[in-house]
Design a protein around this motif. Structure first.
Motif, short mmCIF file in Angstrom:
data_model
loop_
_atom_site.label_atom_id
_atom_site.label_comp_id
_atom_site.label_asym_id
_atom_site.label_seq_id
_atom_site.Cartn_x
_atom_site.Cartn_y
_atom_site.Cartn_z
N ALA A 144 14.05 -19.72 -7.41
CA ALA A 144 14.61 -21.09 -7.63
C ALA A 144 13.59 -22.01 -8.40
O ALA A 144 14.10 -22.84 -9.26
N GLU A 145 12.40 -21.81 -8.22
CA GLU A 145 11.41 -22.61 -9.24
C GLU A 145 11.60 -22.36 -10.54
O GLU A 145 11.53 -23.32 -11.36
N LYS A 146 11.68 -21.11 -10.86
CA LYS A 146 12.09 -20.76 -12.37
C LYS A 146 13.11 -21.64 -12.84
O LYS A 146 13.06 -21.81 -14.23
N LEU B 75 17.45 -22.77 -3.71
CA LEU B 75 17.66 -23.51 -4.67
C LEU B 75 17.79 -24.95 -4.19
O LEU B 75 17.09 -26.02 -4.64
N ASP B 76 18.36 -25.14 -3.07
CA ASP B 76 18.36 -26.41 -2.25
C ASP B 76 17.10 -26.89 -1.96
O ASP B 76 16.89 -28.01 -2.18
N ARG B 77 16.09 -26.01 -1.44
CA ARG B 77 14.89 -26.33 -1.09
C ARG B 77 14.23 -27.17 -2.09
O ARG B 77 13.32 -27.97 -1.84
N VAL B 78 14.23 -26.36 -3.38
CA VAL B 78 13.22 -26.96 -4.41
C VAL B 78 14.16 -28.28 -5.26
O VAL B 78 13.67 -28.69 -6.10
N GLY B 79 15.43 -28.53 -4.79
CA GLY B 79 16.03 -29.56 -5.31
C GLY B 79 16.82 -29.17 -6.49
O GLY B 79 17.29 -30.10 -7.42
N VAL B 80 17.37 -28.10 -6.71
CA VAL B 80 18.30 -27.54 -7.93
C VAL B 80 19.51 -27.92 -7.31
O VAL B 80 20.28 -27.01 -6.62
N LYS B 81 20.24 -28.84 -7.53
CA LYS B 81 21.54 -29.18 -7.01
C LYS B 81 22.44 -29.10 -8.20
O LYS B 81 22.74 -30.28 -8.71
N VAL B 82 23.01 -28.09 -8.74
CA VAL B 82 23.82 -28.21 -9.73
C VAL B 82 25.13 -27.30 -9.54
O VAL B 82 25.17 -26.52 -8.41
N THR C 16 26.71 -24.56 6.92
CA THR C 16 26.79 -25.43 8.10
C THR C 16 25.81 -26.74 7.69
O THR C 16 26.19 -27.66 7.89
N SER C 17 24.85 -26.37 7.14
CA SER C 17 24.22 -27.61 6.42
C SER C 17 24.45 -28.13 5.09
O SER C 17 23.57 -29.09 4.49
N GLY C 18 25.22 -27.56 4.47
CA GLY C 18 25.87 -28.11 3.09
C GLY C 18 25.12 -27.72 1.92
O GLY C 18 25.14 -28.05 0.73
N GLN C 19 24.45 -26.65 2.31
CA GLN C 19 23.79 -25.91 1.17
C GLN C 19 24.67 -25.19 -0.16
O GLN C 19 24.03 -25.02 -1.07
N GLY C 20 25.76 -25.00 0.37
CA GLY C 20 26.62 -24.31 -0.67
C GLY C 20 27.69 -25.35 -1.05
O GLY C 20 28.84 -24.94 -1.66
N ASP C 21 27.64 -26.74 -0.76
CA ASP C 21 28.38 -27.74 -1.25
C ASP C 21 28.74 -27.76 -2.71
O ASP C 21 29.86 -28.58 -3.25
N ASN C 22 27.96 -27.09 -3.45
CA ASN C 22 28.29 -26.98 -4.83
C ASN C 22 28.78 -25.74 -5.38
O ASN C 22 29.20 -25.50 -6.68
#
Length: 458
Positions: A254-256, A282-289, A307-313
């Motif tokens: 994710a950082e990469k 990806l959600d943890r490191v702030g990549v919201k694309v 449930t936590s919206g990490q797949g809302d994209n």
């Protein structure tokens, strides 16, 4: 509900490239009157399609599996696979339910249907095919992950099929093979990618793929990369490749991606634990694309995970109508009603098998009393516009060509909904959506008729 796979995928086992308002094309003799049989028209509808099932006085033992009063077809899935019990179960359930639905109307021209249900259990496709070769008129609506291993036996015994899906390149392009929803090796329906490009123009400057060491995922990614190049879009090549055997942590990946400044991500992976872990990282490191994928991701598994919206994209290209559109699309509503009455598992692959059953039954009806394999395959080859009554975008089964349209759905929380086109139930059908695939990616050699030559007798 939505435990699904896409076209030529089997959930969690194989990930490859893969998923309407027009009716099926008109064909001669569809009332049976030119084939020596009196038939009774049915007023039952499946979406926009008049039911091909009904009473009649068809007679004759015209082929293996056909008698005066009965037609024997084979069908099935990989439900007995120990590592993924219930795999593709909705496919066998769908065909069984459609056999009952058809027999309640009188069968095909009065001949009742009998189904031989097979469980290939992932590794048993050869033994299944050998059994089918000895007793079935045709295979209908089946989906076997290892169909490539069985293809030489199907070709050798001359058993035609209207498959629910095919996986291997030789099975996909084999002789006397038809599908309601073809995914040929040499052409690709890029309408989903074109729709994504329209909705997310940032794709052009920052799209990359979440790849894997899985050969199937690698092949699928290469195919998408080839299509994107034709759209003047290149993957950024940030260097992320997940290990098919598992990774200790997904945060470094994710950082990469973050350092690489991606603006959107594509994957040919199925939604397994690794894919979910990647999204969480990806959600943890702030990549919201925007996360773009195929309809393997349209599943209860994904919806319940989010449930936590990490797949809302998550945005998915589809050629099937989602279940959420059932009130707008009568065919989807009918499929769900039939499945509920039969206490069947439902899923997109179930709809795919249902469409293939209807395609086969429509061709079989047209043959009247003269129900031979040659007649049915001839009728199938005439069908160049098919939607399964509206279950999916129009395809060309007769020419083994894919759809030219797509729609896009988005996941928000645990709910999927269509987001493009804006009008529910409608598809986007861009010009030149069907593109040629580099021959190096076919996986088999084709003759001038686009038939795989591997198992053909010279």
């Amino acid at each position: 509900m939505k435990a699904s796979k896409f076209g030529r995928l089997t959930a969690g086992v194989l990930s490859l490239m893969l998923l309407g308002t027009a009716c099926a094309g008109q064909r001669s003799g569809t009332d049976g009157s030119d084939n020596g049989s009196e038939t009774k028209a049915s007023d039952t509808m499946f979406g926009t399609l008049a039911s091909p099932c009904g009473a009649g006085d068809a007679k004759g033992a015209t082929a293996q599996g056909v008698t005066d009063g009965e037609i024997v077809i084979g069908y099935g899935d990989d439900r007995g696979f120990a590592q993924a019990p219930g795999l593709n179960k909705e496919m066998g359930d769908a065909v069984k339910a459609m056999i009952d639905w058809c027999n309640e109307q009188g069968g095909i021209n009065g001949r009742k249907l009998k189904g031989n249900q097979y469980d290939a259990a992932y590794m048993q496709s050869v033994s299944v095919m050998q059994k089918a070769c000895k007793q079935d008129f045709m295979l209908v609506g089946q989906g076997f992950a290892m169909d490539e291993a069985a293809e030489q036996y199907r070709v050798a015994c001359g058993l035609p099929t209207v498959a629910g899906f095919t996986v291997g390149p030789n099975a996909t392009m084999g002789p006397n093979k038809f599908e309601a929803v073809p995914y040929p090796v040499d052409y690709y329906n890029a309408a989903n990618l074109m729709l994504a490009q329209e909705k997310f123009p940032e794709m052009k400057k920052g799209l990359d793929a979440i790849n894997s060491t899985s050969p199937a995922v690698t092949t699928g990614t290469k195919k998408i990369e080839s299509v994107l190049k034709g759209m003047n879009i290149d993957f950024k090549k940030c260097g992320v490749q997940l290990n098919v055997k598992g990774d200790a942590s997904f945060v470094p990946f994710a950082e990469k991606f973050k350092k690489c400044d991606v603006t959107s991500l594509w994957t040919s992976k199925t939604p397994d634990a690794a894919a979910m872990g990647m999204l969480e990282a990806l959600d943890r490191v702030g990549v919201k694309v925007p996360f773009l994928g195929e309809s393997t991701w349209y599943s209860d598994y994904v919806a319940k995970w989010n449930t936590s919206g990490q797949g809302d994209n998550i945005h998915l290209g589809m050629i099937f109508q989602p279940f959420e559109n059932a009130e707008k699309v009568p065919a989807v509503k009918k499929y769900l009603e039939i499945a509920k009455d039969a206490n069947s598992k439902t899923g997109m692959m179930g709809m795919q098998s249902t469409s293939s059953f209807l395609l086969w039954a429509t061709a079989a009806k047209a043959c009247g009393s003269d129900l031979t394999r040659e007649c049915v395959t001839t009728e199938l080859s005439k069908v160049h516009e098919w939607t399964g009554g509206g279950l999916h975008a129009a395809t060309d089964p007769g020419a083994n060509m894919p759809a030219k349209c797509a729609l896009m759905i988005k996941l928000t929380g645990s709910k999927f909904e269509q987001v493009a086109p804006a009008e529910l139930g409608e598809f986007s059908c861009p010009d030149n959506a069907v593109v040629e695939i580099d021959e190096a990616l076919w996986g088999t050699k084709l003759n001038k008729d686009r038939i795989a030559t591997t198992f053909l007798k010279s």
